[in-house]
Design a protein around this motif. Structure first.
Motif, PDB file in Angstrom:
ATOM      1  N   GLN A 133       0.956  -1.292  -0.067  1.00  0.00           N
ATOM      2  CA  GLN A 133       0.048  -0.192   0.058  1.00  0.00           C
ATOM      3  C   GLN A 133       0.885   1.385  -0.043  1.00  0.00           C
ATOM      4  N   GLY A 134       0.606   2.204  -0.896  1.00  0.00           N
ATOM      5  CA  GLY A 134       1.350   3.380  -0.816  1.00  0.00           C
ATOM      6  C   GLY A 134       2.798   3.413  -1.450  1.00  0.00           C
ATOM      7  N   GLU A 135       2.982   2.363  -2.165  1.00  0.00           N
ATOM      8  CA  GLU A 135       4.481   2.039  -2.669  1.00  0.00           C
ATOM      9  C   GLU A 135       4.296   2.285  -4.398  1.00  0.00           C
ATOM     10  N   VAL A 136       5.691   2.648  -4.838  1.00  0.00           N
ATOM     11  CA  VAL A 136       5.477   2.691  -6.237  1.00  0.00           C
ATOM     12  C   VAL A 136       6.650   1.599  -6.757  1.00  0.00           C
ATOM     13  N   LEU A 137       6.232   0.712  -7.477  1.00  0.00           N
ATOM     14  CA  LEU A 137       7.270  -0.278  -8.039  1.00  0.00           C
ATOM     15  C   LEU A 137       7.506   0.013  -9.549  1.00  0.00           C
ATOM     16  N   ALA A 138       8.775   0.247  -9.754  1.00  0.00           N
ATOM     17  CA  ALA A 138       9.039   0.242 -11.369  1.00  0.00           C
ATOM     18  C   ALA A 138       9.209  -1.119 -11.902  1.00  0.00           C
ATOM     19  N   LEU A 139       8.634  -1.324 -12.961  1.00  0.00           N
ATOM     20  CA  LEU A 139       8.752  -2.616 -13.604  1.00  0.00           C
ATOM     21  C   LEU A 139       9.417  -2.549 -14.905  1.00  0.00           C
ATOM     22  N   LEU A 140      10.690  -3.018 -14.782  1.00  0.00           N
ATOM     23  CA  LEU A 140      11.770  -2.840 -16.011  1.00  0.00           C
ATOM     24  C   LEU A 140      12.022  -3.858 -16.739  1.00  0.00           C
ATOM     25  N   GLY A 141      12.517  -3.892 -18.125  1.00  0.00           N
ATOM     26  CA  GLY A 141      13.080  -5.049 -18.641  1.00  0.00           C
ATOM     27  C   GLY A 141      12.882  -4.690 -20.318  1.00  0.00           C
ATOM     28  N   GLU A 142      13.818  -5.306 -20.946  1.00  0.00           N
ATOM     29  CA  GLU A 142      13.890  -5.060 -22.477  1.00  0.00           C
ATOM     30  C   GLU A 142      12.551  -5.241 -23.122  1.00  0.00           C
ATOM     31  N   ASN A 143      12.584  -4.689 -24.615  1.00  0.00           N
ATOM     32  CA  ASN A 143      11.511  -4.762 -25.228  1.00  0.00           C
ATOM     33  C   ASN A 143      11.066  -6.313 -25.429  1.00  0.00           C
ATOM     34  N   GLY A 144       9.836  -6.618 -25.129  1.00  0.00           N
ATOM     35  CA  GLY A 144       9.514  -7.992 -25.264  1.00  0.00           C
ATOM     36  C   GLY A 144       9.934  -9.163 -23.962  1.00  0.00           C
ATOM     37  N   ALA A 145      10.168  -8.260 -22.829  1.00  0.00           N
ATOM     38  CA  ALA A 145      10.321  -9.152 -21.763  1.00  0.00           C
ATOM     39  C   ALA A 145       9.136  -9.551 -20.780  1.00  0.00           C
ATOM     40  N   GLY A 146       7.989  -8.825 -21.200  1.00  0.00           N
ATOM     41  CA  GLY A 146       6.899  -9.502 -20.736  1.00  0.00           C
ATOM     42  C   GLY A 146       6.282  -8.638 -19.691  1.00  0.00           C
ATOM     43  N   LYS A 147       6.557  -7.322 -19.598  1.00  0.00           N
ATOM     44  CA  LYS A 147       6.076  -6.233 -18.662  1.00  0.00           C
ATOM     45  C   LYS A 147       4.519  -6.018 -18.757  1.00  0.00           C
ATOM     46  N   SER A 148       4.264  -5.880 -20.142  1.00  0.00           N
ATOM     47  CA  SER A 148       2.661  -5.311 -20.402  1.00  0.00           C
ATOM     48  C   SER A 148       1.736  -6.488 -20.304  1.00  0.00           C
ATOM     49  N   THR A 149       2.402  -7.817 -20.521  1.00  0.00           N
ATOM     50  CA  THR A 149       1.348  -8.833 -20.365  1.00  0.00           C
ATOM     51  C   THR A 149       1.273  -9.150 -18.971  1.00  0.00           C
ATOM     52  N   LEU A 150       2.184  -9.168 -18.223  1.00  0.00           N
ATOM     53  CA  LEU A 150       2.157  -9.235 -16.634  1.00  0.00           C
ATOM     54  C   LEU A 150       1.127  -8.222 -16.077  1.00  0.00           C
ATOM     55  N   MET A 151       1.216  -7.020 -16.561  1.00  0.00           N
ATOM     56  CA  MET A 151       0.407  -5.999 -16.136  1.00  0.00           C
ATOM     57  C   MET A 151      -1.232  -6.127 -16.650  1.00  0.00           C
ATOM     58  N   ASN A 152      -1.327  -6.521 -17.969  1.00  0.00           N
ATOM     59  CA  ASN A 152      -2.468  -7.075 -18.554  1.00  0.00           C
ATOM     60  C   ASN A 152      -3.298  -7.927 -17.839  1.00  0.00           C
ATOM     61  N   MET A 153      -2.772  -9.028 -17.091  1.00  0.00           N
ATOM     62  CA  MET A 153      -3.594  -9.958 -16.266  1.00  0.00           C
ATOM     63  C   MET A 153      -4.254  -9.416 -15.085  1.00  0.00           C
ATOM     64  N   LEU A 154      -3.391  -8.216 -14.405  1.00  0.00           N
ATOM     65  CA  LEU A 154      -4.177  -7.656 -13.366  1.00  0.00           C
ATOM     66  C   LEU A 154      -5.305  -6.875 -13.742  1.00  0.00           C
ATOM     67  N   ALA A 155      -4.930  -6.185 -15.320  1.00  0.00           N
ATOM     68  CA  ALA A 155      -6.119  -5.296 -15.534  1.00  0.00           C
ATOM     69  C   ALA A 155      -7.382  -5.989 -16.351  1.00  0.00           C
ATOM     70  N   GLY A 156      -7.145  -7.282 -16.528  1.00  0.00           N
ATOM     71  CA  GLY A 156      -8.329  -8.217 -16.809  1.00  0.00           C
ATOM     72  C   GLY A 156      -8.406  -8.427 -18.389  1.00  0.00           C
ATOM     73  N   LEU A 157      -7.129  -7.980 -19.092  1.00  0.00           N
ATOM     74  CA  LEU A 157      -7.415  -8.254 -20.507  1.00  0.00           C
ATOM     75  C   LEU A 157      -6.951  -9.662 -20.892  1.00  0.00           C
ATOM     76  N   TYR A 158      -5.840 -10.149 -19.923  1.00  0.00           N
ATOM     77  CA  TYR A 158      -5.325 -11.502 -20.444  1.00  0.00           C
ATOM     78  C   TYR A 158      -5.757 -12.471 -18.970  1.00  0.00           C
ATOM     79  N   ARG A 159      -5.792 -13.608 -19.038  1.00  0.00           N
ATOM     80  CA  ARG A 159      -5.689 -14.653 -18.015  1.00  0.00           C
ATOM     81  C   ARG A 159      -4.620 -15.438 -17.628  1.00  0.00           C
ATOM     82  N   PRO A 160      -4.266 -15.444 -16.550  1.00  0.00           N
ATOM     83  CA  PRO A 160      -2.902 -16.179 -16.494  1.00  0.00           C
ATOM     84  C   PRO A 160      -3.060 -17.852 -16.955  1.00  0.00           C
ATOM     85  N   ASP A 161      -2.148 -18.446 -17.249  1.00  0.00           N
ATOM     86  CA  ASP A 161      -2.342 -19.861 -17.603  1.00  0.00           C
ATOM     87  C   ASP A 161      -2.311 -20.546 -16.311  1.00  0.00           C
TER      88      ASP A 161
END
Ligand SMILES: Nc1ncnc2c1ncn2[C@@H]1O[C@H](COP(=O)(O)OP(=O)(O)OP(=O)(O)O)[C@@H](O)[C@H]1O
Ligand SMILES: [Mg+2]
Length: 511
Positions: free
Chosen positions: A35-63
């Motif tokens: 709570q109240g924290e800022v996490l920077a999620l880093l990684g190369e292009n294609g490392a999987g950052k947007s995918t991981l967040m899209n699962m929190l946002a309900g666009l993808y479902r985890p396997d």
């Protein structure tokens, strides 16, 4: 809030894996946000950052794996589920509907909206929130009349309107000017001071250092490091991301320009909506074997300059010459035939066809050439080898060349355009914000590629907002302000302070 809630992470992702055809986008990833924290999620292009967040946002479902929000197991099946949990995400590609108003976009898709929404109270609430966060958003404005910076603020407003207190920002500053980024950062600070929590993705290391409490680095879908921001330097972070040292300095041949390749003479482009011209009596020359950098805050005519030189916009006055031949107001095809390549500012609209394959997008400008087509027959083998070579040279991360471009990560879509345009350069390369959205390693590679074009004798126009990039890559820098060229300087004979003053319009047209 009781005792157990205050120590429980607000977000806990455990052992998350996600596959797409031919790719493991996330593999056994754990992530916690307090709570109240800022996490920077880093990684190369294609490392999987947007995918991981899209699962929190309900666009993808985890396997596999599980997600807990405020200590409770969450089964997020849709964006509505995610919103109901107080999660809000600003996506890498904007998701606003262009011909609708701000207010309509903000309430679009909300579950508990009455059949006939009360527009007045919606507008009033938007104005109230806009004031509270300094967002300066007019609820009645139509989205396609807004600048990218304003659209970004609408995205943020959408989150707060819907009551999000877990904010996910996927490269929010990639398309913003430095001034707009600064404003956005201030807005986010206000939100954090209210106790909201945030995960943000960026390739800009100074933002990571300024903003975040904690850093998590992904590489090829897996977590390679989690650390406190206070314990690392930008160099450490770059190293963690790409797994090697990033050079931040570039090889180049000595500056030895040839004859004039491209000449822009007193070009004016009027503003169809009235007001000052978009380009106002602009003159410049680029020589063979030279990189002319264009500095300036975005929106001061840079895009129109690139567009008149590629035939996309008509000049109202003035002339454009290539190799001494008058090309004024010729068609885009005629500019391509004259050897002009163009990395556009607006990739979504101009750079790429999402439904076509990576190979087809790479070869798009080759179809007319003898190498690839013989009459109506396309030489498929050659095409395949050609695309594979570019995928390799530009390190485009894709399962294969037959994959639709729309499935690539943001940075890899950008690399596809860069590869096509740099490869097909026949004398003149117009590169507008070429390193937007690229990771540090890819940024270094693209700068090196642009310099290689110049070393081969091509004329390059490089539009950038980063003075550091221009000073590193360009031979001369012209500064644009309100559609005019304020002055042109040799990189060796100027400094950040002088260029900064010119960018603010403070120096009269000189040298
Ligand atoms: N809908 C999809 N279908 C197929 N593959 C996908 C899809 N979404 C993502 N991928 C693949 O998953 C991998 C991770 O992509 P992701 O978009 O998460 O990367 P990223 O870390 O956000 O990169 P960038 O910095 O370039 O935005 C990539 O190889 C990408 O091609
Ligand atoms: Mg991404």
């Amino acid at each position: 809030m009781n005792q157990t809630q205050s120590v429980e992470p607000i977000v806990r992702m455990e052992n998350i894996s996600k596959r797409f055809p031919g790719v493991i986008a996330n593999e056994s990833v754990d992530l916690t946000l307090m709570q109240g924290e800022v996490l920077a999620l880093l990684g190369e292009n294609g490392a999987g950052k947007s995918t991981l967040m899209n699962m929190l946002a309900g666009l993808y479902r985890p396997d596999s794996g599980s997600i807990h929000i405020r200590g409770t197991h969450a089964n997020i099946q849709s964006p509505q589920d995610s919103m109901a949990l107080g999660i809000g995400m600003v996506h890498q590609e904007f998701m606003l509907v262009g011909n609708m108003t701000v207010a309509e976009n903000i309430v679009l898709g909300m579950k508990d909206l009455p059949f006939v929404p009360d527009i007045d109270s919606i507008n009033a609430r938007i104005i109230e929130l806009s004031d509270r966060y300094g967002l300066k958003v007019d609820p009645q404005a139509v989205i396609h009349d807004l600048s990218v910076g304003e659209q970004q603020r609408v995205e943020i407003l959408k989150l707060v309107y819907r009551g999000a207190d877990i904010l996910i920002l996927d490269e929010p500053t990639a398309v913003l000017t430095p001034g707009e980024s600064h404003e956005l950062n201030n807005i986010v600070k206000i939100m954090l001071s209210e106790g909201k929590s945030a995960i943000f993705i960026t390739h800009k290391m100074d933002e990571v250092i300024e903003f975040s409490d904690k850093v998590q680095v992904l590489r090829r879908g897996k977590t390679v490091n989690i650390c406190n921001t206070a314990d690392v330097t930008p160099k450490d972070l770059a190293n963690m991301m790409v797994g090697r040292d990033v050079l931040f300095s570039l090889d180049r041949c000595p500056y030895n320009p040839g004859g004039v390749k491209l000449k822009v003479e007193q070009v004016t482009v009027n503003n169809p909506l009235g007001g000052r011209p978009l380009l106002d009596d602009v003159s410049l020359e680029i020589h063979r074997g030279e990189i002319l950098g264009i500095a300036g805050v975005a929106g001061n005519g840079q895009q129109q300059l690139a567009e008149v030189i590629t035939g996309l916009v008509r000049c109202d006055r003035g002339n454009i010459y290539i190799d001494g031949m008058d090309k004024t107001n010729n068609t885009p095809l005629s500019f391509i035939k004259a050897g002009v390549s163009h990395i556009p500012a607006d990739r979504g609209a101009m750079g790429i066809v999402g439904d076509m394959s990576v190979g087809e997008n790479l070869a798009m400008k080759k179809y007319r050439t003898k190498e690839i087509s013989k009459g109506v027959v396309i030489k498929k083998n050659f095409l395949r080898m050609f695309a594979d070579k570019l995928i390799d040279t530009f390190s485009i991360k894709t399962p294969d060349q037959g994959t639709s471009v729309k499935y690539l990560s943001g940075g890899n879509i950008q690399k596809t355009i860069l590869a096509r345009e740099i490869d097909s350069c026949g004398g003149i390369l117009i590169a507008v914000y070429p390193s937007r959205g690229l990771d540090v390693g890819a940024t270094e590679a693209v700068r090196q590629n642009i310099i290689a074009q110049r070393d081969q004798g091509n004329a390059v126009l490089l539009v950038s907002e980063e003075l550091e990039e221009l000073q590193m890559v360009a031979d001369r820098i012209a500064v644009m302000f309100e559609g005019k060229i304020m002055g042109t300087r040799n990189v060796k004979d100027t400094n950040t302070e002088e260029l900064g003053l010119m960018m603010a319009g403070a120096v009269s047209r000189g040298a």
